[in-house]
Design a protein around this motif. Sequence first.
Motif, PDB file in Angstrom:
ATOM      1  N   UNK A 113       0.838  -1.203   0.000  1.00 53.21           N
ATOM      2  CA  UNK A 113       0.000   0.000   0.000  1.00 53.21           C
ATOM      3  C   UNK A 113       0.874   1.255   0.000  1.00 53.21           C
ATOM      4  N   UNK A 114       1.975   1.213   0.735  1.00 51.47           N
ATOM      5  CA  UNK A 114       2.893   2.361   0.769  1.00 51.47           C
ATOM      6  C   UNK A 114       3.503   2.603  -0.604  1.00 51.47           C
ATOM      7  N   UNK A 115       3.945   1.545  -1.242  1.00 57.49           N
ATOM      8  CA  UNK A 115       4.546   1.668  -2.581  1.00 57.49           C
ATOM      9  C   UNK A 115       3.528   2.221  -3.566  1.00 57.49           C
ATOM     10  N   UNK A 116       2.332   1.670  -3.527  1.00 56.36           N
ATOM     11  CA  UNK A 116       1.254   2.118  -4.411  1.00 56.36           C
ATOM     12  C   UNK A 116       0.945   3.601  -4.192  1.00 56.36           C
ATOM     13  N   UNK A 117       0.892   4.008  -2.945  1.00 55.08           N
ATOM     14  CA  UNK A 117       0.616   5.401  -2.593  1.00 55.08           C
ATOM     15  C   UNK A 117       1.723   6.320  -3.107  1.00 55.08           C
ATOM     16  N   UNK A 118       2.975   5.955  -2.863  1.00 58.51           N
ATOM     17  CA  UNK A 118       4.100   6.781  -3.312  1.00 58.51           C
ATOM     18  C   UNK A 118       4.123   6.915  -4.834  1.00 58.51           C
ATOM     19  N   UNK A 119       3.803   5.829  -5.536  1.00 61.01           N
ATOM     20  CA  UNK A 119       3.746   5.882  -7.006  1.00 61.01           C
ATOM     21  C   UNK A 119       2.631   6.815  -7.476  1.00 61.01           C
ATOM     22  N   UNK A 120       1.516   6.804  -6.781  1.00 66.02           N
ATOM     23  CA  UNK A 120       0.395   7.679  -7.150  1.00 66.02           C
ATOM     24  C   UNK A 120       0.736   9.142  -6.906  1.00 66.02           C
ATOM     25  N   UNK A 121       1.387   9.428  -5.791  1.00 63.91           N
ATOM     26  CA  UNK A 121       1.820  10.802  -5.501  1.00 63.91           C
ATOM     27  C   UNK A 121       2.750  11.283  -6.606  1.00 63.91           C
ATOM     28  N   UNK A 122       3.705  10.455  -6.963  1.00 64.80           N
ATOM     29  CA  UNK A 122       4.662  10.813  -8.020  1.00 64.80           C
ATOM     30  C   UNK A 122       3.933  11.065  -9.339  1.00 64.80           C
ATOM     31  N   UNK A 123       2.998  10.175  -9.698  1.00 64.39           N
ATOM     32  CA  UNK A 123       2.269  10.324 -10.949  1.00 64.39           C
ATOM     33  C   UNK A 123       1.492  11.642 -10.974  1.00 64.39           C
ATOM     34  N   UNK A 124       0.781  11.950  -9.892  1.00 66.19           N
ATOM     35  CA  UNK A 124       0.021  13.207  -9.832  1.00 66.19           C
ATOM     36  C   UNK A 124       0.944  14.419  -9.950  1.00 66.19           C
ATOM     37  N   UNK A 125       2.100  14.377  -9.304  1.00 69.61           N
ATOM     38  CA  UNK A 125       3.039  15.496  -9.405  1.00 69.61           C
ATOM     39  C   UNK A 125       3.582  15.657 -10.818  1.00 69.61           C
ATOM     40  N   UNK A 126       3.693  14.555 -11.558  1.00 63.54           N
ATOM     41  CA  UNK A 126       4.150  14.642 -12.941  1.00 63.54           C
ATOM     42  C   UNK A 126       3.079  15.231 -13.860  1.00 63.54           C
ATOM     43  N   UNK A 127       1.810  15.089 -13.473  1.00 61.86           N
ATOM     44  CA  UNK A 127       0.713  15.605 -14.294  1.00 61.86           C
ATOM     45  C   UNK A 127       0.534  17.107 -14.103  1.00 61.86           C
ATOM     46  N   UNK A 129      -3.906  -0.688   6.847  1.00 59.57           N
ATOM     47  CA  UNK A 129      -4.214  -0.248   5.490  1.00 59.57           C
ATOM     48  C   UNK A 129      -3.652  -1.305   4.546  1.00 59.57           C
ATOM     49  N   UNK A 130      -4.542  -1.954   3.815  1.00 60.72           N
ATOM     50  CA  UNK A 130      -4.123  -3.028   2.915  1.00 60.72           C
ATOM     51  C   UNK A 130      -3.860  -2.520   1.502  1.00 60.72           C
ATOM     52  N   UNK A 131      -4.563  -1.434   1.103  1.00 60.77           N
ATOM     53  CA  UNK A 131      -4.376  -0.888  -0.242  1.00 60.77           C
ATOM     54  C   UNK A 131      -4.914   0.532  -0.303  1.00 60.77           C
ATOM     55  N   UNK A 132      -4.260   1.342  -1.129  1.00 62.16           N
ATOM     56  CA  UNK A 132      -4.755   2.659  -1.523  1.00 62.16           C
ATOM     57  C   UNK A 132      -4.899   2.526  -3.038  1.00 62.16           C
ATOM     58  N   UNK A 133      -6.115   2.228  -3.453  1.00 63.71           N
ATOM     59  CA  UNK A 133      -6.352   1.632  -4.760  1.00 63.71           C
ATOM     60  C   UNK A 133      -7.182   2.538  -5.654  1.00 63.71           C
ATOM     61  N   UNK A 134      -6.689   2.772  -6.870  1.00 59.48           N
ATOM     62  CA  UNK A 134      -7.414   3.593  -7.847  1.00 59.48           C
ATOM     63  C   UNK A 134      -8.687   2.862  -8.265  1.00 59.48           C
ATOM     64  N   UNK A 135      -9.783   3.566  -8.298  1.00 59.44           N
ATOM     65  CA  UNK A 135     -11.091   2.938  -8.529  1.00 59.44           C
ATOM     66  C   UNK A 135     -11.278   2.388  -9.944  1.00 59.44           C
ATOM     67  N   UNK A 136     -10.435   2.790 -10.885  1.00 49.99           N
ATOM     68  CA  UNK A 136     -10.584   2.266 -12.245  1.00 49.99           C
ATOM     69  C   UNK A 136      -9.780   0.985 -12.476  1.00 49.99           C
ATOM     70  N   UNK A 137      -8.963   0.607 -11.507  1.00 46.11           N
ATOM     71  CA  UNK A 137      -8.145  -0.594 -11.669  1.00 46.11           C
ATOM     72  C   UNK A 137      -8.978  -1.857 -11.485  1.00 46.11           C
ATOM     73  N   UNK A 138      -8.488  -2.922 -12.047  1.00 42.23           N
ATOM     74  CA  UNK A 138      -9.152  -4.221 -11.954  1.00 42.23           C
ATOM     75  C   UNK A 138      -9.134  -4.699 -10.497  1.00 42.23           C
ATOM     76  N   UNK A 139     -10.281  -4.967  -9.903  1.00 42.36           N
ATOM     77  CA  UNK A 139     -10.316  -5.393  -8.502  1.00 42.36           C
ATOM     78  C   UNK A 139      -9.641  -6.742  -8.265  1.00 42.36           C
ATOM     79  N   UNK A 140      -9.435  -7.525  -9.312  1.00 46.01           N
ATOM     80  CA  UNK A 140      -8.725  -8.800  -9.143  1.00 46.01           C
ATOM     81  C   UNK A 140      -7.313  -8.560  -8.603  1.00 46.01           C
ATOM     82  N   UNK A 141      -6.703  -7.456  -8.995  1.00 45.59           N
ATOM     83  CA  UNK A 141      -5.370  -7.105  -8.487  1.00 45.59           C
ATOM     84  C   UNK A 141      -5.441  -6.902  -6.980  1.00 45.59           C
ATOM     85  N   UNK A 142      -6.481  -6.235  -6.549  1.00 42.25           N
ATOM     86  CA  UNK A 142      -6.682  -6.007  -5.119  1.00 42.25           C
ATOM     87  C   UNK A 142      -6.905  -7.330  -4.395  1.00 42.25           C
TER      88      UNK A 142
END
Length: 102
Positions: free
Chosen positions: A12-26, A84-97
């Motif tokens: 969840x931490x890795x996923x969150x950090x990647x999302x922060x980075x992606x948003x900052x790049x946008x 916290x098990x996941x900070x998950x984007x709502x458009x992603x496939x729930x199977x990953x979760x």
Amino acid sequence: MRNYKVKIDVDATIEFEESVKWYNEQVERLGDRFERHVKIQINSLKINPNLYPYKYPQIRCLPLFKYPFNIFFTIDEIEKLVVIRAIFHSSRNPEILFERIY
């Protein structure tokens, strides 16, 4: 009433950090705003995590209304611990979760 402690799984931490980075790049500082918003929501779980409904067996969900993400978590009532098990984007496939949390 004792507050809950919060622990965030490594994935969840890795996923969150990647999302922060992606948003900052946008958009400049958008990731910083996203990060603050998520941290505020996570801190709210310390007070009463039972406010949030079960989304899956034993997994509760806190939706982030400003961003298309959900925080998935479990509660250990004996230890007064929210995990916290996941900070998950709502458009992603729930199977990953499911693969990660079950």
